[in-house]
Motif scaffolding. Sequence first.
Motif, PDB file in Angstrom:
ATOM      1  N   ASP A 195       0.953  -1.208  -0.120  1.00  0.00           N
ATOM      2  CA  ASP A 195       0.183  -0.014   0.030  1.00  0.00           C
ATOM      3  C   ASP A 195       0.909   1.203  -0.201  1.00  0.00           C
ATOM      4  N   ASP A 196       1.780   1.103   0.898  1.00  0.00           N
ATOM      5  CA  ASP A 196       2.821   2.361   0.776  1.00  0.00           C
ATOM      6  C   ASP A 196       3.508   2.617  -0.692  1.00  0.00           C
ATOM      7  N   ALA A 197       3.885   1.752  -1.242  1.00  0.00           N
ATOM      8  CA  ALA A 197       4.511   1.845  -2.721  1.00  0.00           C
ATOM      9  C   ALA A 197       3.479   2.377  -3.589  1.00  0.00           C
ATOM     10  N   ALA A 198       2.300   1.725  -3.441  1.00  0.00           N
ATOM     11  CA  ALA A 198       1.190   2.126  -4.436  1.00  0.00           C
ATOM     12  C   ALA A 198       0.995   3.766  -4.056  1.00  0.00           C
ATOM     13  N   ALA A 199       0.824   3.989  -2.933  1.00  0.00           N
ATOM     14  CA  ALA A 199       0.610   5.436  -2.641  1.00  0.00           C
ATOM     15  C   ALA A 199       1.558   6.370  -3.112  1.00  0.00           C
ATOM     16  N   ALA A 200       2.992   6.033  -2.832  1.00  0.00           N
ATOM     17  CA  ALA A 200       3.868   6.766  -3.355  1.00  0.00           C
ATOM     18  C   ALA A 200       3.943   6.697  -4.804  1.00  0.00           C
ATOM     19  N   ARG A 201       3.848   5.847  -5.449  1.00  0.00           N
ATOM     20  CA  ARG A 201       3.680   5.912  -7.050  1.00  0.00           C
ATOM     21  C   ARG A 201       2.330   6.710  -7.648  1.00  0.00           C
TER      22      ARG A 201
END
Length: 292
Positions: free
Chosen positions: A3-9
Amino acid sequence: MTDDAAAARAAAEEESVFSHPPVEPDATAAYGDDPDQLIDFYVPRATGGPGGPAPVVVVLHGGAWRAPYDRRHISPFAGFLARRGFAVASVEYRRGAGATGGGDPVAGRWPDTFDDVAAALDALPGLARRHLPGADPRRTVATGHSAGGHLALWAAARHLLPADAPWRTDGPVPLRGVVALAPIADLAVADKLDVCGGAVRQLLGGDEGFAERQPYADPTLLLPTGIATTIVQGRCDADVPQAVAEAYADAAARAGEVVGLTLLEDVGHFPPIDPAADACAVVAEEIAQLAW
């Protein structure tokens, strides 16, 4: 992807699309008396396709039909299309009023938002002949992003509106096709998913207006259009999820119409209108397929 990576992207994609300076149009013309009833025109900067007069691409910007988001944020995309050989008409329209109680601005105005899109499309052939010399208004494709994708699909379906709709046309509008980008295409599904913080319900006037106005505003209820339609959708779009586009395509199939659905891997909401993103080039190719 976490989720953190998706939000960062997603944050990086949004930052990228809004990092481009606005691209000034070659001309701007009014299609009504309100300050928001304007169309920006971009003449083609290159020769695209098989030659001959350039097709016209009508661009309808997104922003959840809310006032803070106007056509300037999509002007780099309009400029990109002009560099790809298209003549471009970027439409402004009236959006929701200011925020109340410290919340988000209201999404859309009823019926003003729809009045404006209908009026702009009706005025476009004459204005294009004046401000896009050498273009061919007979080869016009409508495209729009997010809320603008909804409006592009709706504009192509005006001949299917209820008989008492003021925007209804006697026959299909003169569009070669529609390329809708992450569109809010199915209002019922988008409402259930709370797309853009309740924007769909606000657009139709809240709980009291939703059921009454949906037949006049929901593209999914206005099928088949008979106009070639393609949806370009990022699989990782968290703002307008893939399920919204799929619901529209499924409704079209039930109505006997095939809608193209181009799903882009590892792409969120904004790359289809970001000239720096590969997805934007895909959009230009999809438009070319219909325009030429």
